[in-house]
Design an enzyme around this catalytic site. Sequence first.
Site, PDB file in Angstrom:
ATOM      1  N   LYS A 275     144.532 104.941 164.207  1.00  0.00           N
ATOM      2  CA  LYS A 275     143.154 104.477 164.030  1.00  0.00           C
ATOM      3  C   LYS A 275     142.508 104.303 165.402  1.00  0.00           C
ATOM      4  O   LYS A 275     142.989 103.527 166.226  1.00  0.00           O
ATOM      5  CB  LYS A 275     143.127 103.152 163.255  1.00  0.00           C
ATOM      6  CG  LYS A 275     141.750 102.457 163.247  1.00  0.00           C
ATOM      7  CD  LYS A 275     141.731 101.169 162.421  1.00  0.00           C
ATOM      8  CE  LYS A 275     140.426 100.392 162.628  1.00  0.00           C
ATOM      9  NZ  LYS A 275     140.383  99.111 161.864  1.00  0.00           N
ATOM     10  N   ASP A 280     134.576  97.875 166.883  1.00  0.00           N
ATOM     11  CA  ASP A 280     134.314  97.558 165.480  1.00  0.00           C
ATOM     12  C   ASP A 280     133.408  96.340 165.394  1.00  0.00           C
ATOM     13  O   ASP A 280     133.849  95.204 165.469  1.00  0.00           O
ATOM     14  CB  ASP A 280     135.641  97.288 164.748  1.00  0.00           C
ATOM     15  CG  ASP A 280     135.428  97.001 163.267  1.00  0.00           C
ATOM     16  OD1 ASP A 280     134.302  97.213 162.778  1.00  0.00           O
ATOM     17  OD2 ASP A 280     136.411  96.585 162.607  1.00  0.00           O
ATOM     18  N   LYS A 287     130.297  91.628 161.704  1.00  0.00           N
ATOM     19  CA  LYS A 287     131.265  90.567 161.986  1.00  0.00           C
ATOM     20  C   LYS A 287     130.560  89.382 162.647  1.00  0.00           C
ATOM     21  O   LYS A 287     129.456  89.520 163.183  1.00  0.00           O
ATOM     22  CB  LYS A 287     132.334  91.093 162.958  1.00  0.00           C
ATOM     23  CG  LYS A 287     133.368  92.026 162.346  1.00  0.00           C
ATOM     24  CD  LYS A 287     134.419  92.391 163.378  1.00  0.00           C
ATOM     25  CE  LYS A 287     135.428  93.397 162.849  1.00  0.00           C
ATOM     26  NZ  LYS A 287     136.270  92.881 161.762  1.00  0.00           N
ATOM     27  N   ASP A 298     140.312  97.853 168.736  1.00  0.00           N
ATOM     28  CA  ASP A 298     140.473  98.420 167.394  1.00  0.00           C
ATOM     29  C   ASP A 298     140.878  99.903 167.427  1.00  0.00           C
ATOM     30  O   ASP A 298     140.968 100.547 166.392  1.00  0.00           O
ATOM     31  CB  ASP A 298     139.177  98.227 166.592  1.00  0.00           C
ATOM     32  CG  ASP A 298     139.428  98.073 165.098  1.00  0.00           C
ATOM     33  OD1 ASP A 298     140.583  97.784 164.718  1.00  0.00           O
ATOM     34  OD2 ASP A 298     138.486  98.260 164.318  1.00  0.00           O
ATOM     35  N   ASP A 357     132.729  96.915 157.030  1.00  0.00           N
ATOM     36  CA  ASP A 357     133.742  96.454 157.983  1.00  0.00           C
ATOM     37  C   ASP A 357     135.143  96.949 157.601  1.00  0.00           C
ATOM     38  O   ASP A 357     136.078  96.820 158.384  1.00  0.00           O
ATOM     39  CB  ASP A 357     133.708  94.918 158.070  1.00  0.00           C
ATOM     40  CG  ASP A 357     134.417  94.383 159.309  1.00  0.00           C
ATOM     41  OD1 ASP A 357     134.726  95.195 160.207  1.00  0.00           O
ATOM     42  OD2 ASP A 357     134.642  93.155 159.359  1.00  0.00           O
ATOM     43  N   GLU A 359     136.291  99.880 157.703  1.00  0.00           N
ATOM     44  CA  GLU A 359     136.027 101.237 158.189  1.00  0.00           C
ATOM     45  C   GLU A 359     137.294 101.973 158.596  1.00  0.00           C
ATOM     46  O   GLU A 359     137.337 103.198 158.570  1.00  0.00           O
ATOM     47  CB  GLU A 359     135.057 101.180 159.381  1.00  0.00           C
ATOM     48  CG  GLU A 359     135.695 100.904 160.757  1.00  0.00           C
ATOM     49  CD  GLU A 359     136.412  99.573 160.859  1.00  0.00           C
ATOM     50  OE1 GLU A 359     136.062  98.649 160.102  1.00  0.00           O
ATOM     51  OE2 GLU A 359     137.332  99.446 161.688  1.00  0.00           O
ATOM     52  N   ARG A 361     140.274 102.283 157.242  1.00  0.00           N
ATOM     53  CA  ARG A 361     140.906 103.079 156.177  1.00  0.00           C
ATOM     54  C   ARG A 361     140.114 104.348 155.886  1.00  0.00           C
ATOM     55  O   ARG A 361     140.676 105.327 155.410  1.00  0.00           O
ATOM     56  CB  ARG A 361     141.052 102.199 154.927  1.00  0.00           C
ATOM     57  CG  ARG A 361     139.739 101.694 154.402  1.00  0.00           C
ATOM     58  CD  ARG A 361     139.918 100.492 153.484  1.00  0.00           C
ATOM     59  NE  ARG A 361     140.253  99.274 154.232  1.00  0.00           N
ATOM     60  CZ  ARG A 361     140.563  98.119 153.671  1.00  0.00           C
ATOM     61  NH1 ARG A 361     140.595  97.999 152.363  1.00  0.00           N
ATOM     62  NH2 ARG A 361     140.849  97.062 154.424  1.00  0.00           N
TER      63      ARG A 361
HETATM   64  N1  BES Z   1     139.571  96.011 162.721  1.00  0.00           N
HETATM   65  C1  BES Z   1     139.527  95.125 161.611  1.00  0.00           C
HETATM   66  C2  BES Z   1     140.852  94.389 161.373  1.00  0.00           C
HETATM   67  C3  BES Z   1     141.277  93.427 162.444  1.00  0.00           C
HETATM   68  C4  BES Z   1     140.909  92.091 162.364  1.00  0.00           C
HETATM   69  C5  BES Z   1     142.060  93.829 163.492  1.00  0.00           C
HETATM   70  C6  BES Z   1     141.331  91.198 163.336  1.00  0.00           C
HETATM   71  C7  BES Z   1     142.478  92.941 164.460  1.00  0.00           C
HETATM   72  C8  BES Z   1     142.111  91.621 164.373  1.00  0.00           C
HETATM   73  C9  BES Z   1     139.199  95.897 160.333  1.00  0.00           C
HETATM   74  O1  BES Z   1     138.377  97.003 160.508  1.00  0.00           O
HETATM   75  C10 BES Z   1     138.499  94.967 159.419  1.00  0.00           C
HETATM   76  O2  BES Z   1     137.434  94.549 159.750  1.00  0.00           O
HETATM   77  N2  BES Z   1     139.122  94.667 158.291  1.00  0.00           N
HETATM   78  C11 BES Z   1     138.555  93.807 157.308  1.00  0.00           C
HETATM   79  C12 BES Z   1     138.707  94.469 155.974  1.00  0.00           C
HETATM   80  C13 BES Z   1     137.992  93.759 154.861  1.00  0.00           C
HETATM   81  C14 BES Z   1     136.499  93.897 155.028  1.00  0.00           C
HETATM   82  C15 BES Z   1     138.431  94.367 153.545  1.00  0.00           C
HETATM   83  C16 BES Z   1     139.317  92.485 157.352  1.00  0.00           C
HETATM   84  O3  BES Z   1     140.528  92.502 157.527  1.00  0.00           O
HETATM   85  O4  BES Z   1     138.687  91.450 157.241  1.00  0.00           O
HETATM   86 ZN    ZN Z   2     138.423  97.886 162.353  1.00  0.00          ZN
HETATM   87 MN    MN Z   3     136.305  96.502 160.479  1.00  0.00          MN
END
Ligand code: BES
Ligand code: ZN
Ligand code: MN
Length: 508
Positions: A275, A280, A287, A298, A357, A359, A361
């Site tokens: 990834k 992000d 966020k 990220d 957010d 994104e 996947r």
């Molecule tokens: N890049 C983030 C996940 C992340 C969070 C990595 C904290 C490192 C530290 C990812 O893109 C994300 O935002 N995931 C969301 C998914 C949700 C919206 C289903 C999450 O985990 O909150």
């Molecule tokens: Zn992310």
């Molecule tokens: Mn995200």
Amino acid sequence: MTMRIQMDAGGVGEIKADTVVIPITRRGETPKTLPQGLSALDRRMGGRLSDAIESGDFKAGAGDRLPIYGPKGGDIVRVVFLGLGDGEGIDDARLREFGGRVGREANREGRGRVALVVPPGAGLAPEKAVPLIAEGALLGAYTFDRYKSGARKNKRAPVKRLRIVTVRKVKGLAGLRAETKRAVQIAECQLEARDLSNEPPNSIYPESLAREARKMARQVGLKCSVMNVTEMEKRGMGAILAVGQGSERPPRMVVLEHGATAARKRKGTLALIGKGITFDSGGLSLKSAGGMLEMKHDMSGAAAVFGAMKAIALLDLPIHVVGLLAAAENMPSHMAYRPSDIIESASGQTIEIVNTDAEGRLVMADALDHAVKTFKPDAMIDIATLTGAAMMAFGPHATAGLGNDDGVLTELQAAGDAVGETVWPMPLLDAHTKAMRSKVADWKNSGGPSGGVSTAGAFLQGFVGDTPWVHLDIAGSGMSNIGTPLHIGGGTGVGVRMLTEWVRARSE
Ligand code: BES
Ligand code: ZN
Ligand code: MN
């Protein structure tokens, strides 16, 4: 900062160094005598080493440190005792961490020429200890300071040198040298992954990440091709394109290839997918300020694949390996993809966007599909900072692992254990897949906050067909601000050693 490591066997008495580091172990009690083979060194230090140890002040616990200054006019400025803890049961992790402390020691201001003496003793057989200490030293000495004015003005970063000298002659010295060189090469690739992860998002964005990959590929002899937006459009990669469309910096799909010969392909084809969200923001599902803070990291999955592919090329592992970096920047703008959009992925499956957010996947879905259809790999690993849920579950201490093949997951856990990176299994149930089904499309891109690691994994599973596949979520382990002897903070470079080890084991 770079560090060069050199290895010599024997000749401690004549050692030329400003700083000499000596590991001291204990055996249930405080050591009272100097390790064997150091009497010549002690004489050069005016007997101060034996004085110090005989005083019993130094308990030799792991992390203990005692600097001893040499006599005026002597040619060794200081000897530093570093405690290794109990001599019984010194394992790989302890040696690596000890190496980290040696690296820090070498990195201190004004250390000059640094030598580490490896005396004979419990747990310190050079065949095992030297490569691990060298690896640890590089990781422990790592800093990211190229943006500090001092470092920028001083264009040529000082190269620190560390000599590792064994007290006794070593049997099979050439073999040990080669082994140490391998450990150093892999650790250096991990440091490159850290650098990429730590670079700010105005420096590393999809195009510049692709440029770095091209440059690296040329250096080590990997094949490299980069898809731009037009090419991704032709391939119907609607998922990564949707994520990237809100940014001024267009997305890229980088394909690195090692060992693309008939002979190597007979050994099998492996695929590594990373990834590469270079920043992000969350997109329109923005966020919070706090949540955005670490999001330059990220792309740590892509950085891990970058580092592993470089190591695989340097070691010239005899197998065909493909590495994909799915790079995009997730930004809110009038061009950004929206919650409620329905997009079509390269696989032909449609996805309802419920949260921009989620994104990672999406870019991974197109990359996984491309890997499966183009290269038909025998096994495929993806690595991604995918969910806050993985960070909540494990912190920086473990990588979450799940997939459709218990055998490959076990291989990754074994590879991780062999190099000191922990992979912990998480379930992937039909119920997790069900949570990702949309009322209006084939999938939705978020199943909500509960079971986040597994629902994200279930979504990815929809794009791998029946290829044996493991998903690694490094949202916790990929970045950390908890200092350890091997890592001061920021991107960890996790995955480089594990993926390289997995490919090595597979190539045997
Ligand atoms: N890049 C983030 C996940 C992340 C969070 C990595 C904290 C490192 C530290 C990812 O893109 C994300 O935002 N995931 C969301 C998914 C949700 C919206 C289903 C999450 O985990 O909150
Ligand atoms: Zn992310
Ligand atoms: Mn995200």
